[in-house]
Design an enzyme around this catalytic site. Structure first.
Site, PDB file in Angstrom:
ATOM      1  N   GLY A  13       0.822  -1.200   0.000  1.00  0.00           N
ATOM      2  CA  GLY A  13       0.000   0.000   0.000  1.00  0.00           C
ATOM      3  C   GLY A  13       0.856   1.249   0.000  1.00  0.00           C
ATOM      4  O   GLY A  13       2.005   1.239  -0.454  1.00  0.00           O
ATOM      5  N   CYS A  14       0.315   2.337   0.510  1.00  0.00           N
ATOM      6  CA  CYS A  14       1.038   3.603   0.549  1.00  0.00           C
ATOM      7  C   CYS A  14       2.390   3.421   1.236  1.00  0.00           C
ATOM      8  O   CYS A  14       2.467   2.932   2.359  1.00  0.00           O
ATOM      9  CB  CYS A  14       0.214   4.651   1.292  1.00  0.00           C
ATOM     10  SG  CYS A  14       1.057   6.234   1.489  1.00  0.00           S
TER      11      CYS A  14
END
Length: 232
Positions: free
Chosen positions: A57-58
């Site tokens: 993810g981020c």
């Protein structure tokens, strides 16, 4: 992809009003940490610093967590799995490249082994049952992936994913994949050490700070309170 993903916040820096794109607006409930199983396959990596690449993810949160792990010497946010020509932040978040946001860490296996990093990763960083998303962020560049850089990491990662599937910890299928190691591209400077530089940023407070608190609570002997700064 969520409209405005990683574009929802603006940040006024002390040095001036610089507008930054960022992770998606936090519109959902917090993800919960899980007790990922203790690895049965122990990494035998030998002496000397090693590198490992994680996509989850981020990259702000992935970097932030690993920067608080004892034995980690460096954590760099960047992109993996695509070509050099499109390895820029604005191009990747627009879609159509094969990159994943990822973090490359350098660590001392005599302090923290690769198998231990895997357990930390799946306990407090990434949900391995989500395909092409993590938290509020949606898109193939937010996929979770393990990128072994040598044969030992490959064997350990494969064994751990199989163990996870049989553990019963997750009530949905594990979709995290092992990806072939390709060139890693460091992200733009303003993404590096983002959590340390912007602790009051809305996304950091909502999504990433809880991951660091979970690391401290669940892995107290692996936690270091000082944020490892690559520019220190």
């Amino acid at each position: 992809m969520i409209p405005g993903a990683k574009r929802g916040f603006t940040l006024a820096l002390a040095a001036g009003s610089l507008t930054l794109s960022s992770c998606a607006s936090p519109a959902h409930a917090l993800d919960e940490p899980v007790n990922a199983p203790a690895p049965k396959r122990i990494a035998k990596e030998g002496a000397g610093l090693k590198t490992a690449i994680f996509a989850g993810g981020c990259f702000w949160g992935v970097e932030g967590v690993f920067s608080h792990v004892k034995g980690v010497k460096s954590a760099v946010s960047g992109f993996h799995g695509g070509s050099a020509g499109t390895a820029t932040y604005n191009r990747i978040i627009s879609g159509g490249t094969s990159h994943a946001e990822a973090v490359m860490i350098t660590y001392d296996p005599y302090v923290v082994r690769y198998d231990e990093l895997l357990q930390i990763f799946f306990s407090v960083v990434a949900d391995p049952t989500l395909k092409n998303r993590q938290g509020p962020d949606v898109g193939s560049h937010y996929r979770s992936a393990l990128v072994p850089v040598n044969a030992e990491q490959q064997a350990v990662a494969k064994a751990y994913l199989a163990q996870m599937n049989k553990s019963g910890v997750w009530n949905r299928p594990i979709v995290t994949k092992i990806e072939k190691h390709r060139k890693f591209y460091a992200a733009e400077p303003y993404h590096q050490d983002f959590m340390a530089k912007n602790p009051r940023h809305g996304y950091i407070m909502r999504w990433d700070a809880p991951k660091v608190r979970a690391l401290k609570a669940m892995f107290p002997t692996d936690y270091q309170p000082k944020f490892l700064r690559d520019d220190a």
